[in-house]
Design a protein around this motif. Sequence first.
Motif, PDB file in Angstrom:
ATOM      1  N   ARG A  13       0.800  -1.224   0.000  1.00  0.00           N
ATOM      2  CA  ARG A  13       0.000   0.000   0.000  1.00  0.00           C
ATOM      3  C   ARG A  13       0.834   1.276   0.000  1.00  0.00           C
ATOM      4  NH1 ARG A  13      -2.423   0.731   4.711  1.00  0.00           N
ATOM      5  NH2 ARG A  13      -1.788  -1.146   5.838  1.00  0.00           N
ATOM      6  N   LEU A  14       2.018   1.233   0.607  1.00  0.00           N
ATOM      7  CA  LEU A  14       2.782   2.462   0.824  1.00  0.00           C
ATOM      8  C   LEU A  14       3.529   2.902  -0.436  1.00  0.00           C
ATOM      9  CD1 LEU A  14       3.832   4.635   2.786  1.00  0.00           C
ATOM     10  CD2 LEU A  14       5.697   3.060   3.372  1.00  0.00           C
ATOM     11  N   ARG A  15       3.430   4.175  -0.737  1.00  0.00           N
ATOM     12  CA  ARG A  15       4.107   4.753  -1.901  1.00  0.00           C
ATOM     13  C   ARG A  15       5.115   5.808  -1.447  1.00  0.00           C
ATOM     14  NH1 ARG A  15       0.063   6.866  -6.267  1.00  0.00           N
ATOM     15  NH2 ARG A  15      -0.211   4.601  -6.350  1.00  0.00           N
ATOM     16  N   PHE A  16       6.279   5.792  -2.063  1.00  0.00           N
ATOM     17  CA  PHE A  16       7.283   6.832  -1.850  1.00  0.00           C
ATOM     18  C   PHE A  16       7.266   7.765  -3.061  1.00  0.00           C
ATOM     19  CE2 PHE A  16       8.532   3.772   1.209  1.00  0.00           C
ATOM     20  CZ  PHE A  16       9.351   4.389   2.144  1.00  0.00           C
ATOM     21  N   ARG A 119      -4.336   4.171   1.744  1.00  0.00           N
ATOM     22  CA  ARG A 119      -3.307   4.049   0.713  1.00  0.00           C
ATOM     23  C   ARG A 119      -2.378   5.247   0.901  1.00  0.00           C
ATOM     24  NH1 ARG A 119      -5.461   0.079   0.894  1.00  0.00           N
ATOM     25  NH2 ARG A 119      -6.252  -1.317  -0.717  1.00  0.00           N
ATOM     26  N   PRO A 120      -1.362   5.097   1.754  1.00  0.00           N
ATOM     27  CA  PRO A 120      -0.546   6.248   2.138  1.00  0.00           C
ATOM     28  C   PRO A 120       0.585   6.547   1.160  1.00  0.00           C
ATOM     29  CG  PRO A 120       0.103   4.328   3.393  1.00  0.00           C
ATOM     30  CD  PRO A 120      -1.025   3.884   2.504  1.00  0.00           C
ATOM     31  N   ALA A 121       1.001   7.797   1.171  1.00  0.00           N
ATOM     32  CA  ALA A 121       2.150   8.227   0.375  1.00  0.00           C
ATOM     33  C   ALA A 121       3.067   9.063   1.252  1.00  0.00           C
ATOM     34  CB  ALA A 121       1.697   9.042  -0.828  1.00  0.00           C
ATOM     35  N   LEU A 122       4.357   8.805   1.140  1.00  0.00           N
ATOM     36  CA  LEU A 122       5.387   9.614   1.784  1.00  0.00           C
ATOM     37  C   LEU A 122       6.016  10.499   0.720  1.00  0.00           C
ATOM     38  CD1 LEU A 122       7.037   6.850   3.979  1.00  0.00           C
ATOM     39  CD2 LEU A 122       5.964   8.928   4.860  1.00  0.00           C
TER      40      LEU A 122
END
Length: 249
Positions: A13-16, A119-122
């Motif tokens: 789920r995690l996007r950079f 759906r998180p983004a850093l």
Amino acid sequence: MNPPDSDISLFKRLRFVLVETSRAGNIGSVARAMKTMGFSDLVLVAPRCEDPLNDAEAVAFASGATDVLQGARIVGSIAEALEGCNFAAAVSARLREFSPPVWTPRAFSAHVAGQGELRPALILGNERVGLPNEIVEQCNVLINIPANPAYSSLNLSQAAQVLAYECRMAAAGDEVDSRGVGFQGDAASLAQIEGMYAHLEEALVAIGFLNANNPKKLMPRLKRLFSRTQLETEEVNILRGIASQILKR
């Protein structure tokens, strides 16, 4: 940012998101930081270097994480980068007068790991100027990495590594802790351990270290010592081998 469609692992789920990165080597280093912690979704917003996915420095700095590097998507805007996401975190060493709530990496990782619908983004900014206010203000939170107040500057890949590590620990939870570090053999059974104690006691009596008529608390203390070690079968066998050699003399 669009709503999610299913509940899956944070590793998926995690996007950079890297915004206007100047050096291709930093992109490769971030890819490496991500892969070491099990993440792979990398998006580049208007990178300032040419052909960052194939640049020799980027490939060299990726150091085996070329699959993450080659799989990165290049887009022209932050809106494109955040498509499919519903929780965005700006990463910055610089606090703003008007910003979203300020969180630590650990607070962020615990929050997103525990909510499968997110759906998180850093989002990490340019090496020299960081993130512009207009991007920070679009985010749900601002992540500030606690560091030495006298010198709090982390480079891009270092910040990404800290974030990826915290997210891995939050996502894996007890699975990471229970696995332990290094080689682990089969745990010794209670019967094997009791047999070892009896064998050791016999050997200690034989060499005069333990008085069978006045044992005091030696064996209970030895049992307490070994109970803290989570003995493995091979370790029990080694100790019994030592006892056997003592008894042969």
